[in-house]
Scaffold this motif. Structure first.
Motif, PDB file in Angstrom:
ATOM      1  N   GLU A  17       2.292   1.737  -3.091  1.00 42.12           N
ATOM      2  CA  GLU A  17       0.719   2.441  -3.667  1.00 42.12           C
ATOM      3  C   GLU A  17       0.590   3.829  -4.526  1.00 42.12           C
ATOM      4  O   GLU A  17       0.784   4.634  -4.807  1.00 42.12           O
ATOM      5  CB  GLU A  17       0.067   1.392  -3.838  1.00 42.12           C
ATOM      6  N   ILE A  18       0.883   4.503  -2.770  1.00 41.17           N
ATOM      7  CA  ILE A  18       0.106   5.081  -2.179  1.00 41.17           C
ATOM      8  C   ILE A  18       1.778   6.738  -2.453  1.00 41.17           C
ATOM      9  O   ILE A  18       1.701   7.581  -4.148  1.00 41.17           O
ATOM     10  CB  ILE A  18       0.392   5.712  -0.915  1.00 41.17           C
ATOM     11  N   LYS A  42     -10.399   6.436   0.140  1.00 44.60           N
ATOM     12  CA  LYS A  42     -10.827   5.617  -0.357  1.00 44.60           C
ATOM     13  C   LYS A  42     -10.979   5.125   1.170  1.00 44.60           C
ATOM     14  O   LYS A  42     -12.078   4.470   1.008  1.00 44.60           O
ATOM     15  CB  LYS A  42      -9.292   4.741  -1.286  1.00 44.60           C
ATOM     16  N   PHE A  65     -11.430  -0.916  -0.217  1.00 45.05           N
ATOM     17  CA  PHE A  65      -9.763  -0.387   0.495  1.00 45.05           C
ATOM     18  C   PHE A  65      -9.443  -0.059   1.605  1.00 45.05           C
ATOM     19  O   PHE A  65     -10.984   0.682   2.542  1.00 45.05           O
ATOM     20  CB  PHE A  65      -9.357   1.042  -0.456  1.00 45.05           C
ATOM     21  N   MET A 108       0.884  -1.071   0.283  1.00 44.89           N
ATOM     22  CA  MET A 108       0.455  -0.158  -0.347  1.00 44.89           C
ATOM     23  C   MET A 108       0.668   1.060  -0.107  1.00 44.89           C
ATOM     24  O   MET A 108       0.859   1.844  -1.043  1.00 44.89           O
ATOM     25  CB  MET A 108      -0.868   0.493   1.076  1.00 44.89           C
ATOM     26  N   LEU A 137      -6.993   1.322   5.175  1.00 45.47           N
ATOM     27  CA  LEU A 137      -5.391   1.549   4.772  1.00 45.47           C
ATOM     28  C   LEU A 137      -5.046   0.292   6.409  1.00 45.47           C
ATOM     29  O   LEU A 137      -5.421  -0.109   7.020  1.00 45.47           O
ATOM     30  CB  LEU A 137      -5.445   2.680   6.050  1.00 45.47           C
ATOM     31  N   GLU A 173      -5.573  10.967  -1.492  1.00 40.61           N
ATOM     32  CA  GLU A 173      -7.123  10.145  -2.148  1.00 40.61           C
ATOM     33  C   GLU A 173      -7.148   9.113  -1.483  1.00 40.61           C
ATOM     34  O   GLU A 173      -8.022   8.456  -1.636  1.00 40.61           O
ATOM     35  CB  GLU A 173      -6.169  10.802  -3.512  1.00 40.61           C
ATOM     36  N   TYR A 174      -5.667   8.354  -1.020  1.00 38.52           N
ATOM     37  CA  TYR A 174      -5.714   7.750  -0.320  1.00 38.52           C
ATOM     38  C   TYR A 174      -6.859   7.002   1.015  1.00 38.52           C
ATOM     39  O   TYR A 174      -7.485   6.003   1.069  1.00 38.52           O
ATOM     40  CB  TYR A 174      -4.546   6.569  -0.042  1.00 38.52           C
ATOM     41  N   ARG A 214      -0.214  12.259  -2.332  1.00 37.48           N
ATOM     42  CA  ARG A 214      -1.551  10.905  -2.970  1.00 37.48           C
ATOM     43  C   ARG A 214      -1.720  10.348  -1.373  1.00 37.48           C
ATOM     44  O   ARG A 214      -2.712   9.954  -1.055  1.00 37.48           O
ATOM     45  CB  ARG A 214      -0.558  10.289  -3.126  1.00 37.48           C
TER      46      ARG A 214
END
Ligand code: SDX
Length: 426
Positions: A277-278, A290, A298, A274, A300, A286-287, A283
């Motif tokens: 990906e971040i 989500k 999704f 993760m 964390l 945005e996560y 960014r």
């Protein structure tokens, strides 16, 4: 004995249920007689169900407390080593200097595995997930070791526990070596537990591997921080498998399978994936959005816990170790910047604060393991290696308790009522 009682009124009848108090933590209501009153309890996911009595580990999720046989995890992680913690978890008391030396030599005498186990790996594709290999090979150990399978014999249970603590690092390193096409490295008993593991992971015949003491210390601390955690999913799996009388190697393999899930021990691998990906701090929002979105599956990874509604005390020690390792290795890891920013958000954002979602043990371990040079797909293997002592200590405790019964939960049936079957030709 019960000195308090809970009164339940069912269909106008009063049912008395004993309440027991432990040394620490919540009291429990003994509902074992409820079946006689035509009812079962209903608790999918065991949110409020105690499955056993145990003396091994105590967690106070509200206060962020974790005790192993009464000792706080931060004291064990900083003042003891992993094998001392193994001895404590299994036997109930910390070893004397003599007992420690004897235990270390016993473990060293079991670090090698039967040559036949090397053949098992040849059946795997090189890109097999190391957890798939670990699960298979550990389950197969009972086909090699027959003199410690009488689960009613405390001596044999102890010998099996020592074999597992000794062999898991060897097998874990074999999973890694096989996956990268390098030859297996034999255990070296001149090294201590974590040095030996690092040597089996990273040394190659072409040149000697120089062990970095800071890395070996961090590795040992990671082992200690993951050693046990009360009745988590994988430990409960081991207990349930053991309650049928299955052999200990099969039970530990069942624990490995349960730990593999991303909601449990697989979270450290998922957490690092993760973070990668971040990628960058800009960014994160945005996560986080989500993670908050009810319609988005999704989550964390590395945050939240069924029991801890406060900081996971292991994460606190892991955080310090993370900074120590990165500093001693001179590594500036941008993923750590992302992790630190995420942690800050989790501590400030109302969503996380209201739901009491704190960084858990898996949040920092991935960053340390990556810094040590361990690939992401080996993270849960290391978790399983560390947790084996917890699993086998709970298994042993269950089998030592008089009147151990097979675990067999009941259910709420909502399927079809009775109906007559119509054979297909009709
Ligand atoms: C380990 O049990 C143990 O002791 C495990 C362990 C051990 O040492 O053995 O500590 C090791 O497994 C640590 C946990 C590692 N897992 C993760 O990091 C995966 C991400 N975390 C979640 O999947 C979750 O927090 C669990 C599985 C850890 C706990 O789940 P619960 O207790 O069943 O809580 P839940 O899923 O009901 O969540 C409560 C609320 C929900 O929102 P609502 O439905 O109430 O609106 O919090 C939300 C969840 O959506 N939530 C999260 C979240 N975790 C929970 N939202 C975003 N990100 C998250 N990580």
């Amino acid at each position: 004995m019960a000195d308090k009682k809970a009164i339940l009124t069912i269909d106008g009848n009063q049912v008395e249920l004993p309440i027991y108090s432990g040394t620490l933590g919540q009291d429990v209501i003994d509902i074992r007689t409820l079946g006689q009153h035509g009812h079962f309890t209903f608790d999918p996911g065991f949110l409020a169900t105690g499955s056993c009595e145990s003396e091994i580990t105590f967690i106070d999720g509200g206060k962020g407390v974790l005790l192993h046989r009464g000792y706080p995890i931060d004291q064990l992680a900083t003042q003891a080593d992993y094998l001392e913690t193994c001895y404590l978890l299994f036997n109930g008391e910390a070893p004397s200097e003599e007992e420690y030396k004897e235990f270390v030599s016993i473990i060293k005498n079991h670090t090698m595995v039967h040559e036949g186990i090397h053949q098992f790996f040849n059946g795997f594709d090189r890109d097999a997930h190391p957890m798939a290999m670990l699960n298979s090979v550990v389950g197969a150990l009972s086909s090699f070791y027959h003199n410690d399978l009488d689960i009613t014999d405390p001596e044999q249970r102890h010998r099996c526990a020592n074999r597992l603590v000794a062999k898991l690092p060897t097998i874990a390193a074999m999973c890694y070596k096989y996956s990268i096409g390098q030859p297996f490295v034999c255990p070296k008993n001149s090294l201590n537990y974590s040095e030996n593991f690092l040597n089996m992971m990273f040394s190659v015949p072409a040149e000697d591997y120089e062990i970095n003491p800071a890395v070996a210390k961090a590795m040992d601390r990671i082992f200690t921080l993951h050693a046990d955690h009360e009745q988590n999913a994988s430990t409960s799996t081991v207990r349930l498998a053991g309650s049928s009388g299955a052999n200990p190697y099969a039970c530990i393999a069942a624990g490995i399978a349960s730990l593999w899930g991303p909601a449990h021990g697989g979270a450290n691998e998922a957490c690092l994936n993760m973070l990668e990906e971040i990628g960058t701090v800009d960014r994160i929002d945005e996560y986080v959005a989500k993670a908050k979105d009810k319609n988005d599956p999704f989550r964390l990874m590395g945050f939240g816990h069924r029991v801890y509604k406060n900081f996971d005390p292991r994460a606190t020690v892991m955080r310090e170790t993370c900074h120590e390792v990165l500093e001693s290795l001179g590594i500036k890891d941008p993923l750590l910047d992302v992790a630190m920013r995420l942690e800050q958000i989790a501590l400030e954002d109302p969503y996380f604060v209201e739901k009491k979602l704190y960084p858990n043990v898996d949040f920092y371990s991935g960053i340390i393991l990556k810094a040590i040079g361990i690939p992401t797909n080996m993270f849960t293997v290391i978790f399983a290696l560390s947790r084996t002592i917890g699993w086998i200590s709970h298994w042993n405790e269950m089998l030592s308790q008089p009147g151990a019964k097979i675990g067999r939960p009941r259910q709420l049936y909502t399927g079809q009522d009775k109906r007559e079957f119509q054979p297909i030709k009709k």
